[in-house]
Design an enzyme around this catalytic site. Structure first.
Site, PDB file in Angstrom:
ATOM      1  N   LYS A 137       0.844  -1.202   0.000  1.00 11.40           N
ATOM      2  CA  LYS A 137       0.000   0.000   0.000  1.00 11.40           C
ATOM      3  C   LYS A 137       0.880   1.253   0.000  1.00 11.40           C
ATOM      4  O   LYS A 137       0.597   2.228  -0.698  1.00 11.40           O
ATOM      5  CB  LYS A 137      -0.943  -0.021   1.215  1.00 11.40           C
ATOM      6  CG  LYS A 137      -2.064  -1.032   1.032  1.00 11.40           C
ATOM      7  CD  LYS A 137      -2.831  -1.354   2.297  1.00 11.40           C
ATOM      8  CE  LYS A 137      -3.780  -2.529   2.022  1.00 11.40           C
ATOM      9  NZ  LYS A 137      -4.468  -3.037   3.204  1.00 11.40           N
TER      10      LYS A 137
ATOM     11  N   GLN B 137      -5.208  -1.894   9.356  1.00 15.78           N
ATOM     12  CA  GLN B 137      -4.959  -3.207   8.750  1.00 15.78           C
ATOM     13  C   GLN B 137      -5.542  -4.316   9.628  1.00 15.78           C
ATOM     14  O   GLN B 137      -5.250  -4.397  10.816  1.00 15.78           O
ATOM     15  CB  GLN B 137      -3.440  -3.403   8.560  1.00 15.78           C
ATOM     16  CG  GLN B 137      -3.058  -4.669   7.841  1.00 15.78           C
ATOM     17  CD  GLN B 137      -3.541  -4.682   6.388  1.00 15.78           C
ATOM     18  OE1 GLN B 137      -3.434  -3.711   5.655  1.00 15.78           O
ATOM     19  NE2 GLN B 137      -4.106  -5.796   5.967  1.00 15.78           N
TER      20      GLN B 137
ATOM     21  N   ASP C 205     -11.704   1.983   3.349  1.00 12.73           N
ATOM     22  CA  ASP C 205     -11.979   0.548   3.180  1.00 12.73           C
ATOM     23  C   ASP C 205     -13.480   0.304   2.998  1.00 12.73           C
ATOM     24  O   ASP C 205     -13.892  -0.789   2.623  1.00 12.73           O
ATOM     25  CB  ASP C 205     -11.514  -0.225   4.431  1.00 12.73           C
ATOM     26  CG  ASP C 205     -10.156  -0.877   4.246  1.00 12.73           C
ATOM     27  OD1 ASP C 205      -9.782  -1.117   3.076  1.00 12.73           O
ATOM     28  OD2 ASP C 205      -9.486  -1.150   5.253  1.00 12.73           O
TER      29      ASP C 205
END
Ligand code: NDP
Length: 279
Positions: free
Chosen positions: A50, A94, A117
């Site tokens: 990322k 995460q 997300d």
């Protein structure tokens, strides 16, 4: 006849180039905070990928690597700080978090406008009614891969194996939004092979290596393999038995090089969208 391989690497590279050009052209200042707790090696790899994608696109990445023993309070405090930071347009925590932490309350603490997300309940609800700013990265990436084949979703039989909140359910919703006739399968589904064989578009998000075999696939179908499974020999493998299914399918994504890179590209796109909303 062997299936066409859907090249997720190339398609994701094109998405990232688009994002990079958009940022440069519109002179946007975009920042993404990535929070990782503990030292799960797979999570570490994802976070590094990322970071690299951010560098490529011209997005400033802020990494917060917290120790395994981080408390819930400390993590929530960090999320509050990032919510208030104008330089941070997107916040990504995460997953999975270490067991002593409550993922749900952490996700709910992220400002929905920074929830790149799209896991926050309000974003999930907006996806349900088709009025959304962000789509969850993996299903959105799968849709891009399906679009790349030129196969229309509208009116097609679509089967999704898996009903998780982050992949299966939103995937089914996105296919439905495009007028697919959608069936969602899970561990209690009866006659799974028969149901799958109906699919013009088959999406596997199970988390079991080589789960989808050739006898489960309709000749000519588009097969999207979301699974990322690590074998004992260290190799990555999808949920689809690639060698045999690629002899039957019309289109197929490889693992690695299929859905994985698309997930990251869609994250970059969501982060730019977040920056624009906040502007
Ligand atoms: P989950 O474990 O949350 O969900 C798995 C789903 O598969 C469940 O709905 C489960 O059913 C179903 N399932 C399990 N066994 C069977 C079976 N025998 N028959 C039918 N259905 C079954 O996984 P995720 O959705 O989080 O992830 C799925 C895979 O995708 C994993 O390999 C993961 O690593 C990968 N992944 C890849 C990403 C990428 O970027 N490429 C991103 C996210 C995930 P039930 O609900 O009944 O238990």
């Amino acid at each position: 006849m062997a299936a066409n391989i859907i090249d997720g690497k190339a398609i994701s590279a094109a998405v990232k180039e688009q994002v990079r050009d958009e940022i440069a052209h519109e002179e946007l200042k975009v920042g993404l905070a990535v929070v990782i707790v503990g030292d799960d090696p797979a999570s570490r790899v994802y976070v590094n990928n990322k970071k690299k994608a951010c560098e490529f696109c011209g997005i400033k990445s802020y990494e917060y690597a917290l120790p395994e023993e981080t408390t819930q309070e400390a993590l929530l405090e960090l999320v509050d700080t990032l919510n208030a930071d104008a330089n941070v347009n997107g916040i990504l925590v995460q997953l999975p978090l270490p067991e002593h932490l409550d993922e749900k309350s952490v996700i709910e603490r992220i400002s929905p406008n920074k929830d790149v997300d799209a896991f926050h309940e309000s974003n999930v609800g907006r996806i349900m009614i088709g009025n959304y700013s962000f789509l969850p990265c993996t299903p959105a990436g799968c849709m891009e891969l399906i679009h790349s084949t030129g196969v229309e979703v509208s009116g097609k039989e679509c089967v999704v194996i898996g009903r998780s909140n982050i992949v299966g359910k939103p995937m089914a919703m996105l296919l439905l939004h495009e007028n697919g006739t959608v069936t969602v399968c899970h561990s209690k589904t009866r006659n799974l092979a028969e149901v799958c064989r109906r699919a013009d578009i088959l999406v596997a998000a199970v988390g079991r290596p080589n789960f989808v075999t050739a006898d489960m696939v309709k000749p000519g179908a588009v097969v999207i393999d979301v699974g990322i499974n690590r074998l004992d020999n260290g190799k990555l493998c999808g949920d689809v038995k690639f060698d045999e299914v690629s002899e039957v399918a019309g289109w197929i994504t490889p693992v690695p090089g299929g859905v994985g890179p698309m997930t990251i590209a869609m994250l970059m796109r969501n982060t730019v969208t977040a920056a624009k909303i906040q502007k």
